[in-house]
Write a protein that holds these residues in place. Structure first.
Motif, PDB file in Angstrom:
ATOM      1  N   ARG A 183       1.814  34.979  20.667  1.00 28.02           N
ATOM      2  CA  ARG A 183       0.373  35.614  20.259  1.00 28.02           C
ATOM      3  C   ARG A 183      -0.173  35.333  21.216  1.00 28.02           C
ATOM      4  O   ARG A 183      -0.082  35.275  22.118  1.00 28.02           O
ATOM      5  CB  ARG A 183       0.293  34.278  19.830  1.00 28.02           C
ATOM      6  N   GLY A 184      -1.450  36.551  20.296  1.00 25.73           N
ATOM      7  CA  GLY A 184      -2.181  37.002  21.835  1.00 25.73           C
ATOM      8  C   GLY A 184      -2.074  38.631  22.039  1.00 25.73           C
ATOM      9  O   GLY A 184      -2.777  38.751  23.085  1.00 25.73           O
ATOM     10  N   GLY A 185      -0.920  39.074  22.617  1.00 27.28           N
ATOM     11  CA  GLY A 185      -0.779  39.943  22.492  1.00 27.28           C
ATOM     12  C   GLY A 185      -0.616  39.917  24.164  1.00 27.28           C
ATOM     13  O   GLY A 185      -1.287  41.339  25.345  1.00 27.28           O
ATOM     14  N   LEU A 186       0.307  39.115  24.830  1.00 23.56           N
ATOM     15  CA  LEU A 186       0.027  38.941  26.663  1.00 23.56           C
ATOM     16  C   LEU A 186       0.723  40.152  27.452  1.00 23.56           C
ATOM     17  O   LEU A 186       0.690  40.194  28.667  1.00 23.56           O
ATOM     18  CB  LEU A 186      -0.030  37.386  26.437  1.00 23.56           C
ATOM     19  N   GLY A 187       1.621  40.209  26.111  1.00 26.00           N
ATOM     20  CA  GLY A 187       2.778  41.816  26.788  1.00 26.00           C
ATOM     21  C   GLY A 187       1.869  42.639  27.068  1.00 26.00           C
ATOM     22  O   GLY A 187       2.858  43.336  28.040  1.00 26.00           O
ATOM     23  N   ALA A 188       0.557  42.509  26.857  1.00 24.88           N
ATOM     24  CA  ALA A 188       0.475  43.968  26.822  1.00 24.88           C
ATOM     25  C   ALA A 188      -0.278  43.970  28.005  1.00 24.88           C
ATOM     26  O   ALA A 188      -0.335  45.035  28.594  1.00 24.88           O
ATOM     27  CB  ALA A 188      -0.870  44.607  25.846  1.00 24.88           C
ATOM     28  N   VAL A 189      -0.941  42.759  28.636  1.00 30.10           N
ATOM     29  CA  VAL A 189      -1.614  42.845  29.851  1.00 30.10           C
ATOM     30  C   VAL A 189      -0.376  43.275  30.621  1.00 30.10           C
ATOM     31  O   VAL A 189      -0.289  43.321  31.702  1.00 30.10           O
ATOM     32  CB  VAL A 189      -2.075  41.389  29.787  1.00 30.10           C
ATOM     33  N   MET A 190       1.108  42.350  30.581  1.00 27.19           N
ATOM     34  CA  MET A 190       1.807  42.635  31.376  1.00 27.19           C
ATOM     35  C   MET A 190       2.076  43.892  31.440  1.00 27.19           C
ATOM     36  O   MET A 190       2.096  44.848  32.722  1.00 27.19           O
ATOM     37  CB  MET A 190       2.889  41.713  31.156  1.00 27.19           C
ATOM     38  N   GLY A 191       1.594  44.463  30.761  1.00 25.98           N
ATOM     39  CA  GLY A 191       2.533  46.195  30.603  1.00 25.98           C
ATOM     40  C   GLY A 191       1.419  47.007  31.052  1.00 25.98           C
ATOM     41  O   GLY A 191       1.316  48.312  31.931  1.00 25.98           O
ATOM     42  N   SER A 192      -0.079  46.289  31.026  1.00 27.78           N
ATOM     43  CA  SER A 192      -1.105  47.351  31.983  1.00 27.78           C
ATOM     44  C   SER A 192      -1.036  46.912  33.461  1.00 27.78           C
ATOM     45  O   SER A 192      -0.800  48.060  33.606  1.00 27.78           O
ATOM     46  CB  SER A 192      -1.963  46.875  31.087  1.00 27.78           C
TER      47      SER A 192
END
Lengths: 574, 574
Positions: A185-194
């Motif tokens: 939840r919360g889109g932490l994969g996007a932080v890793m992707g960034s």
């Protein structure tokens, strides 16, 4: 214990003493670090955000069900602080390397190749992620295991995370080698992707045990702990037989199963998608009804769902996923729903967020109500060049906005889980007031509202539910610091000496003389970090409320949501 | 004066006395009505939102430049209150019907046919919007004029508004019959779309004049007013010769022309896109350098831009549009930029929002920097079935999120206009603190910072700029209540008796004895309504700030943005 800081732009790393973070673990550590080090008004995808992986305080030990991992950052989905909690192999391996946390910092330029990062007792190795382009997670897990060897455990993002989509997960290897566990939840994969990191591979070879202040005392406490878990009817029996999907019938019976985007509390075809039906199918087909998400689990609430030919489809197939792709969109094809669970793990997207997202597509007229295959086709687009994939992969609020839908079941832009807040009011209070946005795990009042574990609070009346949610939120924050699975709470709530046992475990591990009051104080201080961050990020009491349309009556009980903002703020007064 | 309330679900209407809204007009009326009647936490596309069209207090009279229309609602783009101000024919015609406001309320079911609404002295007629599907605004304006007759003036949404996209405008007929005037900012077209209204046609036949308390006194005041406007170098000369595009060279010279998504303050190819160049081209080609946006305009800052064959392309082609599709994306083809201005009017999307949106596509690697044709191709998708159109049409923040971009030039999710806030700090304060999100018109400190009209405040230093913006915001709110064009402020700022003349006009129109202090008090009370609404919608001081990356130095002056939240809050203390 050390903190390992990795600079993703320079591809350098450093070990740091715990300093002000001494004594913290899991969610208590991720939230305190994010609170201290990430500016609350930083863009979640900017170099100023940090992604923290922290095992719980008891992770890496022999304690039963202590292998949960906390992942923290400023959330791209909510804009507030986030801790996302996952099973899998990484928590224990990170702890065994003597690390209290791994922190990904800074970010490279946009066109930098994605990195793969291997962490072992000898340090950190950076490499361009091998042969990754367009590969979904199960296949890519294989590539990585070929590359690093099968003993390594993996945390990785999928194609959704690569595109920095707000519903992106980080997936973790389960004990059977599948990337089926999610920091969802919360889109932490996007932080890793960034930060241009596709994968973290952890190898604990040569560093296979944690130290104990008093190993015998630890063993003794763990015996009591394990016995307690095994003897409780939920943690010892119920979860093992049907997984969390046992809730389908229970919540439907309670009139709280959100159906057709939260229009009704019961679903006519519920029998087709019940936990009982799932177990029956799995047994017929030669799958596995009970599995653990991490070594040392005695509850075994996960399963191995197989297709009609006996081939593996998915695991970690939770009640919330079943509900969301099922009743909430008027779909009742269990195999199809299972394949959507798998697809979400493949793309690296959160099942609860996606389930609500496809109902937005139904609300918006993009697909028909009940059209499961069309829902699945939308999920297939995520992580591809199709712009529709970028809409869907950014979640429920985003998709609603793209389609002009105004019936949007989100709090702080995170989609609501599988319990209608009008008919499980304690959970409703949790949705509204917890720091993470629409979330049930942070204060799982289903226990007292429906299951009558640890108390009995009427789910249909306001009375007592704010206090209930508040106390659960504190206890949960503490549990999430320990690395213990949330479901241990079932047993904890029913055993007066449970908190003493947890303290015995902590004291035998670290030395010291922690008391249950200290543990609860840690829960409170964690929540204060989280609410403090959110306040500085611009959240107010107006954000701690459900969408206005929950004032509509929910059949069959015809209950409405009437808590005022002022009443709800009581759940945040510690 | 009456308020006309239209129920869009029932297709019914009622006239209402002014009641508590007596004495209000324009923005003062739209904002007070939205504050009083729309729950701050309502979804902007829900039935609880209301769309208010309010002529200014002086609209419909013979007073020069008094024909501006205020359109108000809760904004789908910002989530806060919005007043969007437009020229065109509607304001005067609505006023001449004796209406202080038209309010669209409620909403029909999603699949209801779009309505067209004709308003005349005889009442309101509803019809399904004729032959509308897929028609862009210029063509549809023709359809509507064929349907209703050419004497009717039109406000309409385009295909973007039909899809409820957050950057949707409402376009209004100009005096030459083109739908070239926009209530551009804040996505109010989406509110109209959510209410399933494509068009409002106003016919004031048989109701052709407003009443005056003292017509001779009004004429006298208007003579002084017109003389003042004509004698001022900006309102009497400058705007007529080059339109607002005269600013291209001026702002570039000041080092404040945002270039490559606000990375630089000057653009090497500025000469290709200057106001001087535009006028030269228009004259060579037989277009028209000076036109008014509404009858009674003495400034004539608009133009008729024509292609190399002399065919009409667009009008109302403002500096901000030129900048945004030009220097900010490194494009310097004036004809191409003009065609994008037209395209935005055709689709019904805001040019400032769209200009920043295409730079997000450049930041995100979707198209190349400087590729104007690719930008235009993205705009072409808006309002079609292509999901990319739904991304683009939802604006800058949305597109940035879809593409994982973290350099996002927005305040309160509205994209910033054509003045770098680091080098025109008074405008920066306005961006940060005005109730509408990234907006320049609500406190146009370019006057004192750059043009040295009405004062001289250093644009590169903090000193004096908070106070400047605050005072301009108050004065602007008052001007926006009057129906006067914002540009009258140039003359007002340089003439000590300007406010007395405005009061004379108001008193001669309505009777009474309004003083300049009363007018400024109206500005303050309007801002209080707006900030009050926003506070209840969840906005805090943390939302009254620019993105963190404005701390980077801007060449050539290498200025940074250092105002603290606390300093900025002073601009809201009335």
């Amino acid at each position: 214990m050390k903190i390992l800081r990795i600079n993703t732009r320079e591809r350098t790393y450093a070990y740091e003493d715990m300093g002000e973070y001494a004594g913290l673990g899991g969610r208590a550590l991720t939230s305190h670090l994010v609170r201290k080090e990430v500016p609350a008004n930083a863009h979640p995808l900017s170099k100023e955000n940090k992604l923290v992986f922290a095992p719980g305080l008891l992770s890496g030990t022999m304690a039963a069900n202590s292998g949960r991992l906390s992942v923290g950052a400023k959330s791209p989905l909510t804009g507030g602080i986030k801790e996302s909690n996952s099973g899998g192999m990484l928590s224990q391996k990170i702890a065994k390397l003597g690390l209290a946390a791994i922190v990904l910092e800074d970010k490279p330029e946009r066109d930098t190749p994605f990195a793969s990062i291997r962490i072992s007792k000898d340090g950190v190795e950076f490499t361009d992620a091998p042969d990754r382009e367009g590969k979904d997670n199960y296949e890519y897990q294989q590539v990585l295991n070929d590359f690093y060897g099968s003993k390594v455990s993996i945390g990785l993002i999928g194609t959704a995370g690569e595109q920095c989509l707000k519903a992106s997960t980080i997936q973790f290897t389960d004990p059977y080698g599948n990337p089926a566990r999610s920091a969802g939840r919360g889109g932490l994969g996007a932080v890793m992707g960034s930060k241009r990191v596709r994968c973290i591979a952890v190898d604990n070879k040569g560093a296979n045990s944690v130290e104990y202040a008093d190993k015998e005392a630890f063993k003794d406490a763990n015996r009591r702990w394990t016995k307690m878990l095994k003897e409780h009817p939920v943690t010892g029996q119920g979860l093992k037989n049907f997984g969390t999907a046992i809730l389908v019938n229970i919540i439907n019976e309670a009139g709280a199963l959100p159906t057709k985007n939260f229009r009704m509390g019961q679903y006519e075809h519920v029998a087709d998608v019940s936990g009982e039906r799932m177990s029956e199918l799995i047994e017929q087909r030669g799958g596995k009804v009970a599995e653990g998400c991490h070594p040392g689990c005695v509850m075994q609430c996960s399963q191995r769902y197989v297709d009609k030919d006996g081939n593996y489809v998915t695991s970690g197939f939770e009640y919330e996923t079943l509900w969301g792709f099922g009743p909430n969109g008027l779909v009742h094809d269990l195999d199809l729903i299972a394949s959507m669970d798998r697809l979400c793990d493949e793309k690296g997207i959160d099942t609860i967020e996606m389930a609500n997202t496809v109902t937005m597509a139904m609300e918006g007229g993009l697909i028909e109500w009940g059209d499961g295959p069309a829902s699945k086709a939308l999920l297939e687009k995520v992580g591809t060049d199709d712009p529709m994939g970028r809409i869907i992969g950014n979640g429920t609020g985003f998709t609603a906005a793209a389609l002009g839908v105004d019936r949007v079941p989100t709090v702080k832009n995170q989609a609501l889980p599988a319990y209608d807040p009008r008919a499980v009011r304690g959970v409703g209070v949790t949705y509204a007031t917890n720091p993470m946005g629409g979330d049930h795990t942070t204060g799982y009042a289903v226990c007292q509202n429906i299951l009558k574990v640890g108390g009995d609070v009427n789910p249909l009346k306001d009375e007592g539910n704010v206090e209930l949610s508040k106390n659960l939120q504190i206890a949960t924050a503490a549990v999430d610091a320990s690395g213990m699975c949330l479901f241990t709470a079932f047993a904890i709530l029913d055993n007066d000496d449970a908190m003493d046992i947890i303290c015995d475990l902590l004291n035998a591990r670290y030395g010291g003389s922690i008391t249950p009051d200290d543990v609860l104080a840690l829960g409170v201080s964690t929540l204060k970090d989280e609410h403090g961050f959110n306040a500085d990020a611009g959240f107010t009491k107006h954000d701690d409320q459900l969408p206005r349309w929950f004032k509509e009556a929910l059949p069959p009980h015809n209950v409405t949501w009437d808590f005022t903002e002022e009443q709800l703020q009581e759940a945040k007064k510690f």
